[in-house]
Design an enzyme around this catalytic site. Sequence first.
Site, PDB file in Angstrom:
ATOM      1  N   TYR A 158     -34.779  24.112  -4.866  1.00 25.09           N
ATOM      2  CA  TYR A 158     -34.195  23.124  -5.778  1.00 25.09           C
ATOM      3  C   TYR A 158     -33.459  22.049  -4.966  1.00 25.09           C
ATOM      4  O   TYR A 158     -33.373  22.142  -3.740  1.00 25.09           O
ATOM      5  CB  TYR A 158     -33.292  23.814  -6.809  1.00 25.09           C
ATOM      6  CG  TYR A 158     -34.114  24.544  -7.863  1.00 25.09           C
ATOM      7  CD1 TYR A 158     -34.995  23.843  -8.675  1.00 25.09           C
ATOM      8  CD2 TYR A 158     -34.039  25.926  -8.014  1.00 25.09           C
ATOM      9  CE1 TYR A 158     -35.774  24.503  -9.614  1.00 25.09           C
ATOM     10  CE2 TYR A 158     -34.821  26.591  -8.954  1.00 25.09           C
ATOM     11  CZ  TYR A 158     -35.687  25.864  -9.752  1.00 25.09           C
ATOM     12  OH  TYR A 158     -36.470  26.508 -10.670  1.00 25.09           O
ATOM     13  N   GLN A 171     -23.726  28.781 -12.680  1.00 24.40           N
ATOM     14  CA  GLN A 171     -24.541  28.278 -11.574  1.00 24.40           C
ATOM     15  C   GLN A 171     -25.017  26.867 -11.929  1.00 24.40           C
ATOM     16  O   GLN A 171     -25.701  26.668 -12.930  1.00 24.40           O
ATOM     17  CB  GLN A 171     -25.759  29.159 -11.306  1.00 24.40           C
ATOM     18  CG  GLN A 171     -26.462  28.695 -10.018  1.00 24.40           C
ATOM     19  CD  GLN A 171     -27.794  29.383  -9.738  1.00 24.40           C
ATOM     20  OE1 GLN A 171     -28.694  29.357 -10.561  1.00 24.40           O
ATOM     21  NE2 GLN A 171     -27.921  29.987  -8.565  1.00 24.40           N
ATOM     22  N   CYS A 230     -36.496  48.975 -12.863  1.00 25.74           N
ATOM     23  CA  CYS A 230     -37.287  47.779 -12.534  1.00 25.74           C
ATOM     24  C   CYS A 230     -38.260  48.093 -11.404  1.00 25.74           C
ATOM     25  O   CYS A 230     -37.855  48.574 -10.352  1.00 25.74           O
ATOM     26  CB  CYS A 230     -36.349  46.649 -12.101  1.00 25.74           C
ATOM     27  SG  CYS A 230     -37.214  45.207 -11.477  1.00 25.74           S
TER      28      CYS A 230
END
Length: 345
Positions: A156, A98, A322
């Site tokens: 971003y 990425q 999780c």
Amino acid sequence: MPFSEIKIGRLKLKNRFVRSATWEGMAEKDGSVTDELIELYKRLSKAEIGLIITGHTYVSKEGKATPRQLGLYKDELISGFKRLVTQVHQLGGKILIQLSHSGRFGRKEFFGLTPLDLNRLTKKEIERLIQAFCLASERAKEAGFDGIQFHAAHGYLISQFFSPLFNRRDDEYGGSVRNRARFAEQILSYVKKRLGSEYPVLFKINCQDFSSSGLTLKDSIQIAKILANEGADAIEISGGLLISKEKGPCRPYKGPYFLEQALYFKEQLEIPVILVGGIRSYKDAEDALAKGIDLVSMSRPFICEPELVKKWKSGAREDSKCNSDNLCLKSVKTKQPVRCWKNEN
Ligand SMILES: Cc1cc2nc3c(=O)[nH]c(=O)nc-3n(C[C@H](O)[C@H](O)[C@H](O)COP(=O)(O)O)c2cc1C
């Protein structure tokens, strides 16, 4: 269905599970690959995940966002990535890098370089940034990666261009959706020319920013279509901004929270759509795929339990451990490698 094969462009994957890009905080200070990172990627590769995406990797020095983040801004860094990719491939894994630039969310306090404001960039500086993404892509191909994902989500740099919240430019890079997509489109077009149209290039984008005057769902779908037309091989659908407390990409609850939006993209696109955010059970994955989503991507569940997919493949159907408490994100502030706090408390 979760364990059926799929192709992204020419890239053949053994199942529909993706490890979404996850900053690990395990690189050297200069962004290079460490043995600690290689060990983690070996573990993920052995764990039957169809596609692994690295943590966001900065393409130029001022684009660094997080401590001990991976970087690929110079040729000297290629050899470390080559070692990492070789290990993944030897274990039968597939891996994308990425690539990212933090834009205005650079951290002067961490790295000493002034973050970059897209509204002040000259055309020459924009060209330099496009070049930086392209050079990093060439290095990634040389290192042996199976493809690239551009980080165009969460606020971003690429997503700052997409978003009217950040992008106030009045030239061909600002204003209309077409103009706001131009930066990404030019990176993609250049990379496809340099690396060959067959080389897989994916984008992770926000379905919307969930912020007033931010990117809307309608505009985001149009951007995805522009990218698909230019040759993007798949789109991963995320949402929200890293500066947002409640409506960011890492939400504190379970269950796929961008599914509805991702299905709108699926209706309008011919390339594979990857869903991320909140997938915590085999059933979540199965249901999303049954509705037409092509691949399901997870981040926090693999921090908690890298072997989750292997467990599901063996027939177990337990949910991910999780609990989406986001304690793993504390690692960024403490500059420690990422870990699941639940497992240790
Ligand atoms: C510790 C941590 C690091 C992350 N790093 C990245 C990253 O480098 N690039 C990115 O696109 N998303 C990053 N994300 C976001 C995840 O990829 C994902 O979009 C988000 O966590 C929601 O998916 P999940 O519910 O499966 O965790 C990160 C998330 C966490 C918790």
